[in-house]
Design a protein around this motif. Structure first.
Motif: not given
Length: 147
Positions: A31, A34-35, A38, A41-42
């Motif tokens: 997790q 993944w964060l 993310y 990517g943001h």
């Protein structure tokens, strides 16, 4: 060496025995990964958006400046033609003939530029790339067409 590892080894347990604490740690790590992905990517897309906005603003400025340069060059060209016409009039050429010569010169120069643009336009179609993407005829197809 870790104390828990020594205790697990002495009891005959390994890390793959399905310990719920270790499994939840793996899920937490997944997790967290993944964060991070993310968030990366943001941030990346935010940077791309900012640069696209900046590029758009600079493009608009460049277009406006280009139009202004074109208007100034047109004014300079008209002034140059007017000076040429005045020079011809001063040297004994009738005014209407001098203006006609300026117009003919302008049209001749325009024709030369149009021909140059037409010759260069074929390179806008990426001829070498299109040729390299065309399929090569197979030897069997050539043999059938020859008969």
């Amino acid at each position: 060496m870790d104390r828990n590892a020594v205790n697990n080894e002495t009891l005959g347990q390994s890390a793959t025995d399905g310990d719920p604490v270790k499994t939840s740690g793996l899920l937490e790590n997944a997790q967290a990964l993944w964060l991070e992905i993310y968030g990366f990517g943001h941030d990346y897309f935010h940077l791309v958006a900012l640069e696209a906005r900046r590029a758009g603003q600079n493009l608009v400025f460049m277009i406006i400046a280009g139009v202004m340069v074109a208007v100034l060059l047109i004014g300079a060209w008209v002034g140059l033609l007017a000076a040429a016409v005045m020079w011809m009039i001063e040297h004994g050429i009738i005014a209407s003939s001098a203006i006609l010569l300026a117009v003919v010169f302008n049209l001749l120069l325009t024709l030369i530029l149009v021909v140059a643009i037409h010759r260069k336009s074929r390179y806008l179609q990426f001829p070498a790339t299109v040729h390299s993407l065309q399929s090569m005829p197979s030897p069997q197809r050539n043999n059938k067409e020859e008969f």
